[in-house]
Design a protein around this motif. Sequence first.
Motif, PDB file in Angstrom:
ATOM      1  N   UNK A   1       0.961  -0.929  -0.228  1.00  0.00           N
ATOM      2  CA  UNK A   1      -0.010  -0.162  -0.231  1.00  0.00           C
ATOM      3  C   UNK A   1       0.886   1.320  -0.126  1.00  0.00           C
ATOM      4  N   UNK A   2       0.305   2.386  -0.434  1.00  0.00           N
ATOM      5  CA  UNK A   2       1.002   3.788  -0.243  1.00  0.00           C
ATOM      6  C   UNK A   2       0.421   4.266   0.954  1.00  0.00           C
ATOM      7  N   UNK A   3       1.178   4.931   1.598  1.00  0.00           N
ATOM      8  CA  UNK A   3       0.732   5.863   2.734  1.00  0.00           C
ATOM      9  C   UNK A   3       1.320   7.331   2.444  1.00  0.00           C
ATOM     10  N   UNK A   4       0.546   8.079   2.721  1.00  0.00           N
ATOM     11  CA  UNK A   4       0.595   9.551   2.664  1.00  0.00           C
ATOM     12  C   UNK A   4       0.304  10.393   3.992  1.00  0.00           C
ATOM     13  N   UNK A   5       1.213  11.045   4.365  1.00  0.00           N
ATOM     14  CA  UNK A   5       0.838  11.826   5.396  1.00  0.00           C
ATOM     15  C   UNK A   5      -0.373  12.915   5.236  1.00  0.00           C
ATOM     16  N   UNK A   6      -1.397  12.708   6.043  1.00  0.00           N
ATOM     17  CA  UNK A   6      -2.551  13.596   6.150  1.00  0.00           C
ATOM     18  C   UNK A   6      -2.324  14.945   6.960  1.00  0.00           C
ATOM     19  N   UNK A   7      -1.320  14.733   8.048  1.00  0.00           N
ATOM     20  CA  UNK A   7      -1.057  16.134   8.648  1.00  0.00           C
ATOM     21  C   UNK A   7       0.674  16.094   8.631  1.00  0.00           C
ATOM     22  N   UNK A   8       1.348  16.971   9.106  1.00  0.00           N
ATOM     23  CA  UNK A   8       2.840  16.822   9.508  1.00  0.00           C
ATOM     24  C   UNK A   8       2.999  15.674  10.123  1.00  0.00           C
ATOM     25  N   UNK A   9       4.042  14.823   9.945  1.00  0.00           N
ATOM     26  CA  UNK A   9       4.071  13.476  10.840  1.00  0.00           C
ATOM     27  C   UNK A   9       5.594  13.515  11.210  1.00  0.00           C
ATOM     28  N   UNK A  10       5.722  13.162  12.330  1.00  0.00           N
ATOM     29  CA  UNK A  10       6.886  12.831  12.826  1.00  0.00           C
ATOM     30  C   UNK A  10       6.703  11.083  13.172  1.00  0.00           C
ATOM     31  N   UNK A  11       7.993  10.532  12.378  1.00  0.00           N
ATOM     32  CA  UNK A  11       7.912   9.013  12.641  1.00  0.00           C
ATOM     33  C   UNK A  11       9.158   8.348  13.169  1.00  0.00           C
ATOM     34  N   UNK A  12       9.038   7.210  13.803  1.00  0.00           N
ATOM     35  CA  UNK A  12      10.608   6.483  14.082  1.00  0.00           C
ATOM     36  C   UNK A  12      10.457   5.302  13.152  1.00  0.00           C
ATOM     37  N   UNK A  13      11.479   5.193  12.354  1.00  0.00           N
ATOM     38  CA  UNK A  13      11.755   4.122  11.229  1.00  0.00           C
ATOM     39  C   UNK A  13      12.926   3.227  11.850  1.00  0.00           C
ATOM     40  N   UNK A  14      12.506   1.745  11.860  1.00  0.00           N
ATOM     41  CA  UNK A  14      13.483   0.791  12.153  1.00  0.00           C
ATOM     42  C   UNK A  14      13.605  -0.087  10.987  1.00  0.00           C
ATOM     43  N   UNK A  15      14.748  -0.349  10.656  1.00  0.00           N
ATOM     44  CA  UNK A  15      15.263  -1.321   9.502  1.00  0.00           C
ATOM     45  C   UNK A  15      14.807  -2.727   9.868  1.00  0.00           C
ATOM     46  N   UNK A  16      14.737  -3.427   8.791  1.00  0.00           N
ATOM     47  CA  UNK A  16      14.138  -4.815   8.953  1.00  0.00           C
ATOM     48  C   UNK A  16      15.174  -5.526   9.818  1.00  0.00           C
ATOM     49  N   UNK A  17      16.549  -5.513   9.520  1.00  0.00           N
ATOM     50  CA  UNK A  17      17.436  -6.169  10.629  1.00  0.00           C
ATOM     51  C   UNK A  17      17.241  -5.724  11.969  1.00  0.00           C
ATOM     52  N   UNK A  18      17.310  -4.584  12.356  1.00  0.00           N
ATOM     53  CA  UNK A  18      17.112  -4.142  13.708  1.00  0.00           C
ATOM     54  C   UNK A  18      15.930  -4.561  14.372  1.00  0.00           C
ATOM     55  N   UNK A  19      14.671  -4.516  13.647  1.00  0.00           N
ATOM     56  CA  UNK A  19      13.517  -4.891  13.972  1.00  0.00           C
ATOM     57  C   UNK A  19      13.383  -6.269  14.395  1.00  0.00           C
ATOM     58  N   UNK A  20      14.122  -7.153  13.661  1.00  0.00           N
ATOM     59  CA  UNK A  20      13.932  -8.792  13.580  1.00  0.00           C
ATOM     60  C   UNK A  20      14.789  -9.215  14.967  1.00  0.00           C
ATOM     61  N   UNK A  21      15.983  -8.578  14.843  1.00  0.00           N
ATOM     62  CA  UNK A  21      16.726  -8.741  15.892  1.00  0.00           C
ATOM     63  C   UNK A  21      16.092  -8.442  17.384  1.00  0.00           C
ATOM     64  N   UNK A  22      15.472  -7.286  17.409  1.00  0.00           N
ATOM     65  CA  UNK A  22      14.830  -6.792  18.510  1.00  0.00           C
ATOM     66  C   UNK A  22      13.551  -7.888  19.023  1.00  0.00           C
ATOM     67  N   UNK A  23      13.134  -8.026  17.939  1.00  0.00           N
ATOM     68  CA  UNK A  23      11.905  -8.897  18.316  1.00  0.00           C
ATOM     69  C   UNK A  23      12.143 -10.491  18.632  1.00  0.00           C
ATOM     70  N   UNK A  24      13.461 -10.950  18.313  1.00  0.00           N
ATOM     71  CA  UNK A  24      13.909 -12.051  18.749  1.00  0.00           C
ATOM     72  C   UNK A  24      14.300 -12.081  20.279  1.00  0.00           C
ATOM     73  N   UNK A  25      14.828 -10.939  20.685  1.00  0.00           N
ATOM     74  CA  UNK A  25      15.157 -10.536  22.035  1.00  0.00           C
ATOM     75  C   UNK A  25      13.726 -10.235  23.137  1.00  0.00           C
ATOM     76  N   UNK A  26      12.800  -9.684  22.286  1.00  0.00           N
ATOM     77  CA  UNK A  26      11.801  -9.206  23.125  1.00  0.00           C
ATOM     78  C   UNK A  26      10.336  -9.941  22.294  1.00  0.00           C
ATOM     79  N   UNK A  27      10.064 -11.252  22.550  1.00  0.00           N
ATOM     80  CA  UNK A  27       8.976 -11.705  21.997  1.00  0.00           C
ATOM     81  C   UNK A  27       7.576 -11.183  22.376  1.00  0.00           C
TER      82      UNK A  27
END
Length: 192
Positions: free
Chosen positions: A78-104
């Motif tokens: 899907x496409x995602x467009x900011x409706x208002x000004x948006x502040x985001x935190x982005x996490x790359x796949x490798x970091x997300x999966x590493x974190x998920x393994x340690x924090x089920x």
Amino acid sequence: MNYDFLTLKEFQLFNQMPDEDIKQFITAGFRFTYEAKTPLVVNNDRGETFFLILKGLVKTGDFFGEMAILDKLPIRNASVVAVSEVEVLTVERKNFLSYAVEHPQLLINLARVLGYRLKDTNERMSAMALPEENKIARTLLQMAVHGKAFSEEGPILLPNLTLKDWVLFCNTSQDRFMQTIEVIRSSGAIEW
């Protein structure tokens, strides 16, 4: 990075997770700001980034990008467009999966949210047969719930969006939207 952990703990994704675990998740990512109407991701693009919405509004909810992270073929669905000004935190796949393994607990929370989203999709599909006024009222209620806009006394306070943005969110005409808003406003259910 200085974030309000009480706010982040309200995200279903971090339910029942200690502050230290949330801090660790935050340090795995990067913060960005997008202006209103800016595409954050585009359908069918390659995507290996998870987005957590810290501030502002997009149609997807508190986060998106989990499917591109979990799928072996990381293509945006899907496409995602900011409706208002948006502040985001982005996490790359490798970091997300590493974190998920340690924090089920994160994966348990993610599965729960995906279940809610599936249920919501089913409800929206069923609602397609409803009259347009009901669809608009349903969208307003969802926006109020998402934005935690309920007060103990008085009307629902809706996000401050432009009329054009509300029409886009409700997938209706400006005239139909304003007619419906007037009916709901005159009942005292919302302030407009």
